[in-house]
Design a protein around this motif. Structure first.
Motif, PDB file in Angstrom:
ATOM      1  N   VAL A 117       0.833  -1.203   0.000  1.00 24.20           N
ATOM      2  CA  VAL A 117       0.000   0.000   0.000  1.00 24.20           C
ATOM      3  C   VAL A 117       0.866   1.250   0.000  1.00 24.20           C
ATOM      4  O   VAL A 117       1.983   1.258   0.521  1.00 24.20           O
ATOM      5  N   ALA A 118       0.321   2.295  -0.591  1.00 25.92           N
ATOM      6  CA  ALA A 118       1.082   3.524  -0.745  1.00 25.92           C
ATOM      7  C   ALA A 118       1.150   4.319   0.559  1.00 25.92           C
ATOM      8  O   ALA A 118       1.928   5.242   0.685  1.00 25.92           O
ATOM      9  N   TRP A 119       0.316   3.928   1.533  1.00 29.30           N
ATOM     10  CA  TRP A 119       0.239   4.671   2.790  1.00 29.30           C
ATOM     11  C   TRP A 119       1.283   4.187   3.793  1.00 29.30           C
ATOM     12  O   TRP A 119       1.720   3.039   3.744  1.00 29.30           O
ATOM     13  N   LYS A 120       1.611   5.062   4.753  1.00 24.57           N
ATOM     14  CA  LYS A 120       2.404   4.604   5.905  1.00 24.57           C
ATOM     15  C   LYS A 120       1.480   3.720   6.732  1.00 24.57           C
ATOM     16  O   LYS A 120       0.328   4.097   6.983  1.00 24.57           O
ATOM     17  N   GLY A 252      -4.611  -2.829  -0.783  1.00 26.92           N
ATOM     18  CA  GLY A 252      -3.373  -3.294  -1.413  1.00 26.92           C
ATOM     19  C   GLY A 252      -3.512  -3.522  -2.904  1.00 26.92           C
ATOM     20  O   GLY A 252      -2.525  -3.546  -3.630  1.00 26.92           O
ATOM     21  N   SER A 253      -4.746  -3.697  -3.377  1.00 29.52           N
ATOM     22  CA  SER A 253      -4.967  -3.952  -4.799  1.00 29.52           C
ATOM     23  C   SER A 253      -6.464  -3.906  -5.067  1.00 29.52           C
ATOM     24  O   SER A 253      -7.266  -4.263  -4.208  1.00 29.52           O
ATOM     25  N   ILE A 328      -0.417  -8.654  -5.614  1.00 30.10           N
ATOM     26  CA  ILE A 328      -0.169  -8.396  -4.199  1.00 30.10           C
ATOM     27  C   ILE A 328       1.136  -9.060  -3.720  1.00 30.10           C
ATOM     28  O   ILE A 328       1.349  -9.222  -2.521  1.00 30.10           O
ATOM     29  N   ALA A 329       1.989  -9.426  -4.664  1.00 31.76           N
ATOM     30  CA  ALA A 329       3.233 -10.108  -4.295  1.00 31.76           C
ATOM     31  C   ALA A 329       4.186  -9.160  -3.560  1.00 31.76           C
ATOM     32  O   ALA A 329       4.384  -8.023  -3.976  1.00 31.76           O
TER      33      ALA A 329
END
Ligand code: IPM
Ligand code: MN
Length: 357
Positions: A117-120, A252-253, A328-329
């Motif tokens: 994911v792009a988030w912290k 995540g996707s 999601i790998a």
């Protein structure tokens, strides 16, 4: 016997619905349930076989079922067809025909996918939100027109259309964290002003629920900078379409976001993603959004909460065991195909170790 109409559709649709059926078979055994499945052609596949994306035979089969499991529709091959013949028109017709005004999209953060994911991660640890997207009104269904170099779409909503969707949002909010965000563009759109009025009226019946109105542009920003503030979101059709893709990134996707479309006698369950023509036929697509949609079917159409939870848990366990499809790998993932992912999930239904007994 519970009757399910399976509409694989186009692109990766056939693979992901086949994958969901592997899990369903295991659910049948583990929970002593019986499902009768029938498959129908739909979308571009319907157009190719019968010259129409929603063939009559498929329509009849759907009418005789108790729930519909759909893969995905569309693809470049059908992009130049007139609007009524496009695969997407069949999907809209199906939603309308079944009266499915309430589209639920639950967004969950899977810790194990933190890397994807792009988030912290600290921005997401608490995210567990649900979008109530109005599904049979707005620009999707309003009057449309095209005249040479001019075109228009119309957004129109009645009080009743807004109220029935919003009421479902409030009912759920009152059973969850008691926070409801209503997303609109009331500073510009008349339909949004009506939307706000309805929300404020229905809110009086749910004094325990805290309501926040938010403009859609700000909501997009807030979903990125502080997604944890949301729990239940209610919004109109197109805003919901856009915001749910945005929110899916939290999972995540897009391959992780399931959906349930409710409101009529027969409900529809489909992943929120599209037909991914570039992945079609390669056993690479992520079947999890479809498998989680199946869990929603078990929950909302079959009232089999225990079975629904078992599927959701099995998905989590497979992810935690390090298995992943390409989308999601992570660094040390064991990358598997569509079918293998479904088999791994099926193995873990009521059997956390995944050991074959
Ligand atoms: C979705 C899809 C559909 C929509 C398309 C395929 C018509 O994007 O289910 O979110 O816009 O509703
Ligand atoms: Mn969409």
């Amino acid at each position: 016997m519970f009757k399910i109409a399976v509409l694989p559709g186009d692109g990766i649709g056939p693979e992901i619905t086949r994958a969901a059926q592997i899990v369903l078979k295991k659910v049948e055994q583990a929970f002593n349930l019986k499902f009768a499945l029938k498959e129908g052609v739909f979308g571009g596949a319907g157009y190719d076989a019968y010259g129409t994306p929603f063939p009559e035979e498929t329509e009849k089969m759907v009418e005789e079922s108790q729930a519909v499991l759909l893969g995905a529709v569309g693809g470049p091959r059908w992009d130049d067809l007139p609007r009524e013949l496009r695969p997407e028109s069949a999907l809209l017709a199906l939603r309308k025909k079944l009266g499915l005004y309430c589209n639920l999209r639950p967004v969950k953060y899977f810790k194990v996918l933190a890397e994807k994911v792009a988030w912290k991660p600290e921005l997401l640890s608490e995210v567990d939100l649900i979008i109530f997207r109005e599904l049979t009104g707005g620009a999707y269904f309003g009057t449309k027109g095209r005249k040479e170099k001019e075109a228009f779409d119309t957004i129109q909503y009645s009080w009743e259309e807004v109220e029935r969707l919003v009421r479902r949002g409030f009912t759920t909010a009152s059973k969850r964290k008691k926070i409801l965000h209503s997303i609109d563009k009331a500073n510009v759109l008349e339909t949004s002003r009506l939307w706000r009025e309805v929300v404020n009226q229905v809110a009086k019946e749910y004094p325990e629920v805290k309501v926040e109105h938010m403009y859609v542009d700000n909501a997009a920003l807030q979903l990125v900078v502080n997604p944890q503030q949301f729990d239940v979101i209610v919004t109109e059709n197109m805003f919901g379409d856009i915001l749910s893709d945005l929110a899916a990134a939290i999972g995540g996707s897009l391959g992780m976001l399931p959906s349930a479309s409710l409101g009529g006698k027969i409900s529809l369950y489909e992943p929120a993603h599209g037909s991914a023509p570039d992945l079609a036929g390669q056993n690479k697509a992520n079947p999890i959004a479809t498998i989680l949609s199946l869990a929603l079917m078990l929950r909302y159409s079959c009232q089999e909460e225990e079975a629904a939870l078992a599927v959701e848990k099995a998905v989590e366990q497979v992810l935690e065991a390090g298995y992943a499809t390409g989308d999601i790998a992570r660094k040390n993932s064991k990358v598997v195909g569509t079918q293998e992912m479904a088999e791994l999930i099926a193995q873990r239904i009521n059997n956390p170790s995944g050991k074959i007994t």
